[in-house]
Design a protein around this motif. Structure first.
Motif, PDB file in Angstrom:
ATOM      1  N   SER A  37       2.053   1.178   5.652  1.00 25.66           N
ATOM      2  CA  SER A  37       1.388   2.736   4.251  1.00 25.66           C
ATOM      3  C   SER A  37       2.921   3.143   4.754  1.00 25.66           C
ATOM      4  CB  SER A  37       0.749   2.706   4.059  1.00 25.66           C
ATOM      5  OG  SER A  37       0.155   2.035   3.754  1.00 25.66           O
ATOM      6  N   ALA A  38       2.458   4.128   4.117  1.00 28.87           N
ATOM      7  CA  ALA A  38       3.956   5.620   4.721  1.00 28.87           C
ATOM      8  C   ALA A  38       2.971   6.569   5.604  1.00 28.87           C
ATOM      9  CB  ALA A  38       4.818   6.693   3.742  1.00 28.87           C
ATOM     10  N   LYS A  48       0.228  13.721   2.557  1.00 25.24           N
ATOM     11  CA  LYS A  48       0.917  12.625   2.634  1.00 25.24           C
ATOM     12  C   LYS A  48       2.607  12.810   2.619  1.00 25.24           C
ATOM     13  CE  LYS A  48      -2.653  10.193   1.337  1.00 25.24           C
ATOM     14  NZ  LYS A  48      -3.186   9.481   0.365  1.00 25.24           N
ATOM     15  N   THR A  50       4.041  10.036   1.035  1.00 21.31           N
ATOM     16  CA  THR A  50       4.657   9.895   0.142  1.00 21.31           C
ATOM     17  C   THR A  50       4.705  11.378  -1.452  1.00 21.31           C
ATOM     18  OG1 THR A  50       3.352   8.239   0.577  1.00 21.31           O
ATOM     19  CG2 THR A  50       3.754   7.830  -1.867  1.00 21.31           C
ATOM     20  N   GLU A 115       7.130   4.117   3.124  1.00 19.69           N
ATOM     21  CA  GLU A 115       7.328   2.850   3.219  1.00 19.69           C
ATOM     22  C   GLU A 115       8.249   2.093   4.164  1.00 19.69           C
ATOM     23  OE1 GLU A 115       5.869   3.864   0.864  1.00 19.69           O
ATOM     24  OE2 GLU A 115       3.269   3.800   1.285  1.00 19.69           O
ATOM     25  N   PHE A 169       4.028  -1.409  -1.090  1.00 17.97           N
ATOM     26  CA  PHE A 169       3.778  -0.071  -2.258  1.00 17.97           C
ATOM     27  C   PHE A 169       5.191  -0.175  -3.228  1.00 17.97           C
ATOM     28  CE2 PHE A 169       4.945   4.520  -3.295  1.00 17.97           C
ATOM     29  CZ  PHE A 169       3.764   4.361  -4.558  1.00 17.97           C
ATOM     30  N   ARG A 183      -0.552   4.775  -7.001  1.00 20.27           N
ATOM     31  CA  ARG A 183      -0.578   5.168  -5.692  1.00 20.27           C
ATOM     32  C   ARG A 183      -1.992   4.382  -4.763  1.00 20.27           C
ATOM     33  NH1 ARG A 183       0.495  10.527  -4.699  1.00 20.27           N
ATOM     34  NH2 ARG A 183       0.235   9.387  -2.796  1.00 20.27           N
ATOM     35  N   GLY A 184      -1.387   3.733  -3.622  1.00 19.07           N
ATOM     36  CA  GLY A 184      -2.412   3.100  -2.719  1.00 19.07           C
ATOM     37  C   GLY A 184      -2.290   1.492  -3.040  1.00 19.07           C
ATOM     38  N   GLY A 185      -0.843   1.281  -3.044  1.00 20.74           N
ATOM     39  CA  GLY A 185       0.031  -0.121  -4.344  1.00 20.74           C
ATOM     40  C   GLY A 185       0.184  -0.421  -2.785  1.00 20.74           C
ATOM     41  N   SER A 186      -0.116   0.286  -1.081  1.00 19.37           N
ATOM     42  CA  SER A 186       0.399  -0.895  -0.193  1.00 19.37           C
ATOM     43  C   SER A 186      -1.011  -1.636   0.205  1.00 19.37           C
ATOM     44  CB  SER A 186       0.243  -0.294   0.598  1.00 19.37           C
ATOM     45  OG  SER A 186       1.189   0.713   1.174  1.00 19.37           O
ATOM     46  N   ASP A 187      -1.854  -1.802  -0.324  1.00 16.98           N
ATOM     47  CA  ASP A 187      -2.931  -2.809  -0.719  1.00 16.98           C
ATOM     48  C   ASP A 187      -2.751  -4.367  -1.106  1.00 16.98           C
ATOM     49  OD1 ASP A 187      -4.606  -1.405   0.650  1.00 16.98           O
ATOM     50  OD2 ASP A 187      -6.087  -0.299  -0.915  1.00 16.98           O
TER      51      ASP A 187
END
Ligand code: ASP
Length: 440
Positions: A37-38, A48, A50, A115, A169, A183-187
């Motif tokens: 993530s960033a 953050k 982002t 990221e 992300f 948002r939170g898309g690195s998962d």
């Protein structure tokens, strides 16, 4: 054995956290693919990266240059690189990034650079190849992931890579524009990579030691969930549990790859294992429920009409009115002569509610339409419910004892989830009552 490891924003927040990431990677040679993530928050009121990058985009739109906000990004990355002591010309990479944000003028491109920069720094620090997500993650023109194309790209590009660091992300569309997940898309990126490289395990490293039974801001010291199924996580994430993005389950689910939620700052903790139903190992200490999650601010339209059940097309007509207003329906509990349409209140602003109710009245000629506002939905989730009796009885007794008036009940036929609607003012009390009734 192949593990894909995704590290969240707190694990990237500063040089110390990144050193911790290195020791985790170095301690296990099967940790081959690293998604980052960033940099996130270092302390409570920190911002953050982002969020600052979205601000950069706004500045470009407002005044043609992101210089003011980009200075914050620059300072943060220069400090991380200096503290880590890596030989990397970060200043030129930052100069190029700043120019691109100014020229490309896209929110997605700007937001994705957190990221991108994070992955460049981590790859230099670990001495591991950098693979740009833009090369392997593909979106269609509507911003939806092109699953097949992406799968092919991920597996062919990473097949010959010993180890790689990949930014989370974002990806690219077929026109070549950078686009992001929500948002939170690195998962989601981590899950896609795990699927593409046929990983044995997807480790999702964060700053808590796993999924908690419920939100620790509402219940003091809730228990950690040791094991949970994909479907239960879907239900809980959808209802607001924030550890894992709700869309991160689908990619790994197709190959039944388990996810282990782990704490970067307490790597010895076991964390939570998220598994398909057939890999769930029952334990004598299992509670009948796995987790509780909820969301505030829903509106219920309770439509009543005698003999509704014998009127062919009644529900369809109600739903087509709702669809006409482009409103998403959350739940649709029904009785013999009643139908409740539950929607997020935020969709009913600026007179929409009045127009919607009037149109329903005209179209289906109900006896009444009652509007019930300020409702919270609370989901009590547990695959154990299907096999045992008495879950609903325990739940409703607990709420009655706490003097909570239940406005709506909805149990899906999968018997995985009981959803209740209560007044917003009873939200915290309700979650505490359910927790105390089930968790010893
Ligand atoms: N950095 C992005 C965000 O803050 C994506 C992520 O961290 O997963 O939402």
């Amino acid at each position: 054995m192949i593990k894909v490891c995704k590290f969240g924003g707190t694990s990237m927040a500063d040089a110390n956290a990144i050193r911790q990431v290195k020791s985790i990677i170095d301690s296990d040679s099967s940790r081959k693919f690293i998604v980052v993530s960033a940099p996130g928050k270092r302390f409570k009121n920190d911002i953050k990266i982002t969020d600052t990058l979205y601000r950069c985009y706004d500045e470009v739109v407002e005044c043609g240059s992101c210089a003011k906000s980009f200075a914050i990004i620059r300072e943060r990355f220069v400090e991380i690189v200096k503290d880590l002591g890596i030989d990397l010309d970060i200043e030129s990479i930052l100069d190029q990034t700043e120019n691109q944000i100014n020229e490309i003028k896209s929110a997605g491109f700007s937001a994705s650079r957190g990221e991108y920069l994070s992955a460049i720094v981590v790859s230099a620090f670990l001495g591991v190849e950098f693979v740009d997500a833009a090369e392997i993650i593909r979106f269609d023109s509507h911003g939806k992931l092109n699953v097949d194309y992406t799968d092919d790209k991920v597996s062919s590009r990473l097949a010959n890579s010993e180890r790689a660091v990949i930014p989370g992300f974002y990806g690219k569309n077929f026109q070549g524009d950078i686009m992001t997940f929500s948002r939170g898309g690195s998962d989601i990126t981590g899950s896609i990579i795990a699927h593409g490289v046929k990983a044995d395990l997807y480790e999702n490293w964060t700053d808590v030691s796993g999924f908690l039974v419920c939100d620790p801001r509402l219940v003091e010291n809730p228990k950690v969930i040791n094991q949970i199924t994909y479907k239960e996580v879907r239900e809980l994430s959808y209802m607001g549990a924030s550890v894992l993005h709700a869309e991160a389950i689908a990619p790994v689910m197709r190959k039944k790859i388990p996810i282990n939620i782990k704490n970067t700052f307490k790597p010895e903790d076991k964390g939570t294992m998220i598994v398909p139903n057939d890999q769930y190992k029952p334990d004598a200490n299992d509670s009948v429920i796995t987790g509780i999650a909820g969301k505030k601010d829903f509106t219920v339209l309770l439509i009543e009409k005698s003999m509704m059940n014998s009127e062919v097309g009644f529900i369809r007509r109600v739903l087509s009115v709702v669809e006409h207003y482009d409103i998403c329906v959350e739940h649709l509990p029904s009785g013999i002569d009643t139908l409740s349409v539950v929607v997020e209140s935020s969709q009913l602003k600026e007179g929409v509610l009045t127009d919607l109710v009037n149109e329903i009245r005209e179209n289906v000629k109900p006896d009444y339409v009652h509007v019930i506002e300020n409702i919270s939905l609370i989901a009590t989730v547990g695959h154990g419910m299907a096999r045992r009796t008495g879950t609903a009885a325990t739940l409703f007794t607990a709420l009655a004892n706490a003097n909570i008036n239940i406005k709506m009940i909805d149990q899906g036929s999968s018997e995985l989830n009981i959803i209740i609607g209560v007044n917003n003012s009873d939200y915290e009390k309700c979650i505490n009552a359910i927790y105390n009734a089930f968790i010893k």
